[in-house]
Each structure stands twice: as C-alpha cells, then as structure tokens.
Design an enzyme around this catalytic site. Sequence first.
Site, PDB file in Angstrom:
ATOM      1  N   SER A 139       3.130   2.196  -3.222  1.00 25.75           N
ATOM      2  CA  SER A 139       3.914   0.872  -2.998  1.00 25.75           C
ATOM      3  C   SER A 139       5.288   0.859  -3.823  1.00 25.75           C
ATOM      4  O   SER A 139       6.021   0.023  -3.522  1.00 25.75           O
ATOM      5  CB  SER A 139       3.125  -0.273  -3.504  1.00 25.75           C
ATOM      6  N   HIS A 160       4.205   5.419   3.178  1.00 22.47           N
ATOM      7  CA  HIS A 160       3.751   4.089   2.698  1.00 22.47           C
ATOM      8  C   HIS A 160       2.947   3.181   3.884  1.00 22.47           C
ATOM      9  O   HIS A 160       3.932   2.549   4.516  1.00 22.47           O
ATOM     10  CB  HIS A 160       4.923   3.409   1.994  1.00 22.47           C
ATOM     11  N   GLU A 172       6.700   2.892   6.105  1.00 17.80           N
ATOM     12  CA  GLU A 172       7.807   3.275   5.620  1.00 17.80           C
ATOM     13  C   GLU A 172       7.836   4.649   5.029  1.00 17.80           C
ATOM     14  O   GLU A 172       6.733   5.139   4.635  1.00 17.80           O
ATOM     15  CB  GLU A 172       8.016   2.560   4.156  1.00 17.80           C
ATOM     16  N   ASN A 210       8.177  -3.979  -0.230  1.00 13.68           N
ATOM     17  CA  ASN A 210       7.733  -4.655  -1.502  1.00 13.68           C
ATOM     18  C   ASN A 210       8.873  -5.032  -2.299  1.00 13.68           C
ATOM     19  O   ASN A 210       8.749  -6.176  -3.387  1.00 13.68           O
ATOM     20  CB  ASN A 210       6.852  -3.705  -2.419  1.00 13.68           C
TER      21      ASN A 210
HETATM   22  P1  NAD Z   1      -7.975   0.187  -4.520  1.00 13.42           P
HETATM   23  O1  NAD Z   1      -8.288  -0.092  -5.787  1.00 13.42           O
HETATM   24  O2  NAD Z   1      -8.704  -0.307  -3.247  1.00 13.42           O
HETATM   25  O3  NAD Z   1      -8.384   1.857  -4.232  1.00 13.42           O
HETATM   26  C1  NAD Z   1      -8.018   2.822  -5.144  1.00 13.42           C
HETATM   27  C2  NAD Z   1      -8.941   3.950  -5.110  1.00 13.42           C
HETATM   28  O4  NAD Z   1      -8.303   4.943  -5.819  1.00 13.42           O
HETATM   29  C3  NAD Z   1     -10.135   3.731  -5.776  1.00 13.42           C
HETATM   30  O5  NAD Z   1     -11.278   3.851  -4.940  1.00 13.42           O
HETATM   31  C4  NAD Z   1     -10.404   4.566  -7.084  1.00 13.42           C
HETATM   32  O6  NAD Z   1     -11.591   5.013  -7.321  1.00 13.42           O
HETATM   33  C5  NAD Z   1      -9.501   5.717  -6.597  1.00 13.42           C
HETATM   34  N1  NAD Z   1      -8.893   6.491  -7.745  1.00 13.42           N
HETATM   35  C6  NAD Z   1      -8.249   6.210  -8.734  1.00 13.42           C
HETATM   36  N2  NAD Z   1      -8.240   7.233  -9.681  1.00 13.42           N
HETATM   37  C7  NAD Z   1      -8.597   8.322  -8.838  1.00 13.42           C
HETATM   38  C8  NAD Z   1      -8.434   9.720  -9.022  1.00 13.42           C
HETATM   39  N3  NAD Z   1      -7.931  10.319 -10.098  1.00 13.42           N
HETATM   40  N4  NAD Z   1      -8.828  10.628  -7.842  1.00 13.42           N
HETATM   41  C9  NAD Z   1      -9.271  10.069  -6.864  1.00 13.42           C
HETATM   42  N5  NAD Z   1      -9.522   8.921  -6.794  1.00 13.42           N
HETATM   43  C10 NAD Z   1      -8.857   7.973  -7.364  1.00 13.42           C
HETATM   44  O7  NAD Z   1      -6.464   0.275  -4.083  1.00 13.42           O
HETATM   45  P2  NAD Z   1      -5.543   0.289  -2.848  1.00 13.42           P
HETATM   46  O8  NAD Z   1      -5.213  -0.929  -2.704  1.00 13.42           O
HETATM   47  O9  NAD Z   1      -6.367   1.100  -1.844  1.00 13.42           O
HETATM   48  O10 NAD Z   1      -4.425   1.009  -3.302  1.00 13.42           O
HETATM   49  C11 NAD Z   1      -4.099   2.472  -3.506  1.00 13.42           C
HETATM   50  C12 NAD Z   1      -2.492   2.733  -3.143  1.00 13.42           C
HETATM   51  O11 NAD Z   1      -2.222   2.513  -2.027  1.00 13.42           O
HETATM   52  C13 NAD Z   1      -1.850   2.189  -4.450  1.00 13.42           C
HETATM   53  O12 NAD Z   1      -0.891   3.245  -4.695  1.00 13.42           O
HETATM   54  C14 NAD Z   1      -1.144   1.071  -3.743  1.00 13.42           C
HETATM   55  O13 NAD Z   1       0.105   0.551  -4.541  1.00 13.42           O
HETATM   56  C15 NAD Z   1      -1.027   1.536  -2.293  1.00 13.42           C
HETATM   57  N6  NAD Z   1      -0.861   0.357  -1.319  1.00 13.42           N
HETATM   58  C16 NAD Z   1      -1.511  -0.750  -1.434  1.00 13.42           C
HETATM   59  C17 NAD Z   1      -1.491  -1.587  -0.551  1.00 13.42           C
HETATM   60  C18 NAD Z   1      -2.310  -2.968  -0.508  1.00 13.42           C
HETATM   61  O14 NAD Z   1      -2.100  -3.753   0.158  1.00 13.42           O
HETATM   62  N7  NAD Z   1      -3.238  -2.983  -1.221  1.00 13.42           N
HETATM   63  C19 NAD Z   1      -0.529  -1.363   0.665  1.00 13.42           C
HETATM   64  C20 NAD Z   1       0.327  -0.169   0.537  1.00 13.42           C
HETATM   65  C21 NAD Z   1       0.106   0.813  -0.366  1.00 13.42           C
END
Ligand code: NAD
Length: 311
Positions: A139, A160, A172, A210
């Site tokens: 993000s 993104h 994005e 963001n």
């Molecule tokens: P989340 O907490 O739901 O999921 C993250 C996952 O990553 C977890 O299941 C965790 O076990 C896994 N993980 C952590 N370390 C790991 C590793 N070493 N190897 C494999 N898996 C691993 O988080 P999310 O909301 O899905 O966010 C994930 C990414 O997407 C982040 O970079 C976040 O910034 C981005 N993002 C989030 C949103 C949102 O609204 N939540 C929107 C766009 C982008």
Amino acid sequence: MNDVKDRATALAGERAQTMASNIRKVGVVGAGQMGSGIAHVCALAGLNVAINDLSGDRIKAGIATINGNMARQVSRKRITEDERQAALKRIAAAESFDALGDCDLVIEAATEKEDVKRGIFTNLCPSLKPDAIVASNTSSISITRLASSTDRPERFIGIHFMNPVPLMELVEVIRGIATDDRTFETTKQFISKLGKTIAVAEDFPAFIVNRVLMPMINEAIYTLYEGVGNVEAIDTAMRLGAHHPMGPLELADFIGLDTCLSVMQVLHDGLADSKYRPCPLLVKYVEAGWLGRKTQRGFYDYRGEKPVPTR
Ligand code: NAD
C-alpha cells in the site's frame, strides 16, 4: 519518422500482448484478505493460481474465504455455479516457494512490513523462472527499494489492488526506477484481463490512493482522540455529510489498523512532514492487537450481532 515511431509502438504493444497471454499461472504470497481476493479474481479470469502463506492452515483459510465469497457471487447472480467450480479448481495451495517455480507472475500480498516483504523476495526469487515477473501489492512501500531485494529489479513492479478485490474497479500500477517497458506493458495487459481499470502512480510513499485516503483516516482518528466526536458521530458525519459510503473509522477497521499505521509511518518517514504523524490512538489500538474486523475488534467490536463502537 512518425511511421517508424508508430511501428515501434505497435511492435512494443504486440510484444506485451504476447507476454500477457503468456501469463497463465499466477503465484500469490499471503493468503489474507488481499491475497485471497487477488487469487479469486485471477482464477475467475481463467488463470491458474498457486497461493502461499506461512502455514497450511492459513492457506486453507484463504481458500475457504474465496469459496465463500464466490458462493455469495453465485447467489447474487454475478457468476454461475459452473464458473465458481471451474475457478476453484484452478486454485492450488503452495506450501513452499518451490511450488511457485512455474508461475509467470508472482504477486506478494503479505503483511505491510518492509522487512517481511524483503525476506519473502530474497527467499522467493531463487525458486522462480528467470523471466517471471515479481510484483508487490504494498500500500505504501517504495517499489524501487523492494526491487533491490530481488534478483530482477527490471521485472519487478507494484500492482496495488483495492479492498475488496472482487468488487473494486481500480488497480494502481507503480514502476520502480528499473522496471522495464515489457514488464510495465505486460502488467497493464494482465490487469485489463481481470477487467480492472488502471491508474499509473509514480513511486512516492503511498502512491495516489493512500496518499490521499490515509491522512483523512488518520485525521478522523485524531478527531476521536481529541474528543471532537465519538466513533458513531464521526462515521455518521462523514457518511451523511460527505456522502462517503463508509465512515472513516469503519473503513479503517475494514482495511486493518496495522496496515493503516504502517502506511502512516511510511508517509511520515518518507516525506518527513509532521502532518503525517500517526495518531497515538491508532498506535494504541494496534499495540492492543485491536486491528479491526480481522481480529473482531477495532473502533468497533464485531463479536456480537452488530458492530458496537469501542469509544
Ligand atoms: P492480512 O493481515 O489480511 O494478510 C497478510 C497475510 O500475509 C497473512 O495471512 C500472513 O500470514 C501473511 N504473511 C505474513 N508473512 C508472510 C510470509 N513471510 N510469507 C507468506 N505469507 C506471509 O493483510 P492484507 O490486508 O491482506 O494486506 C496484505 C498486503 O496488501 C499489505 O501489503 C497491505 O498493505 C496491502 N493492501 C491492503 C489493503 C487493505 O485494505 N487491507 C488494500 C490494498 C493493499
């Protein structure tokens, strides 16, 4: 002269088209809310998907989420039951990075922490085909910096997606300093295949969405922290007063408060401007492990029948 230029542009387009149609298998690292959403839309678009996380149980939970979300799409007549079954068959669990070895594109969607992502890229790249594209769904973190932890900065890019991935139209795209044209063009073709619209952003902290959205959410948390309004008043004010579909605190819970805090820290560190200082109340919620919907508690408590404000 123009003819030569037009022909060169057409050739680059054709090459990218061929490359995009070569993306048949997508790897997804991280099976949380974003990773499962990305796997979901790729499988529905006819691509094979391999999904990885820290444990088999987390991968299973991610696939169960996809199953449930696709079932909801069937009940709303957005997709047919046959499409759901076919898409689910295209998704496989990848318990190690070696299982991503035949992917044409791998999208990292793990926790928003730079050291976590860098560790993933360092361990992942030796398992991949040399020409595979590697992308991050970060993000906020610099694509150029993440690219430097891979063996292929020219084939590294930011893709993104927005949350929830199956519903949101925008993606994005962020090029790092070394990202080559073929990777950029192939990525754009891939996103079009998913039926999404692209906004190209430069590689500056938090990109476009963001950079604008998170300071608004952080300001809403300051408004709560300073007692200007309670949770309900702030969300109602922005829903009905600014016509936002969700109030900012409800939205923060939906995104995940850990992700919100990480994005604000990246903005604060990267732009060195005090206007991006994360609100201490946001820090406190994250320290408590109250991360929003995903942990059942954040600015609202989701453990009962309906969400109850926690302040
Ligand atoms: P989340 O907490 O739901 O999921 C993250 C996952 O990553 C977890 O299941 C965790 O076990 C896994 N993980 C952590 N370390 C790991 C590793 N070493 N190897 C494999 N898996 C691993 O988080 P999310 O909301 O899905 O966010 C994930 C990414 O997407 C982040 O970079 C976040 O910034 C981005 N993002 C989030 C949103 C949102 O609204 N939540 C929107 C766009 C982008």
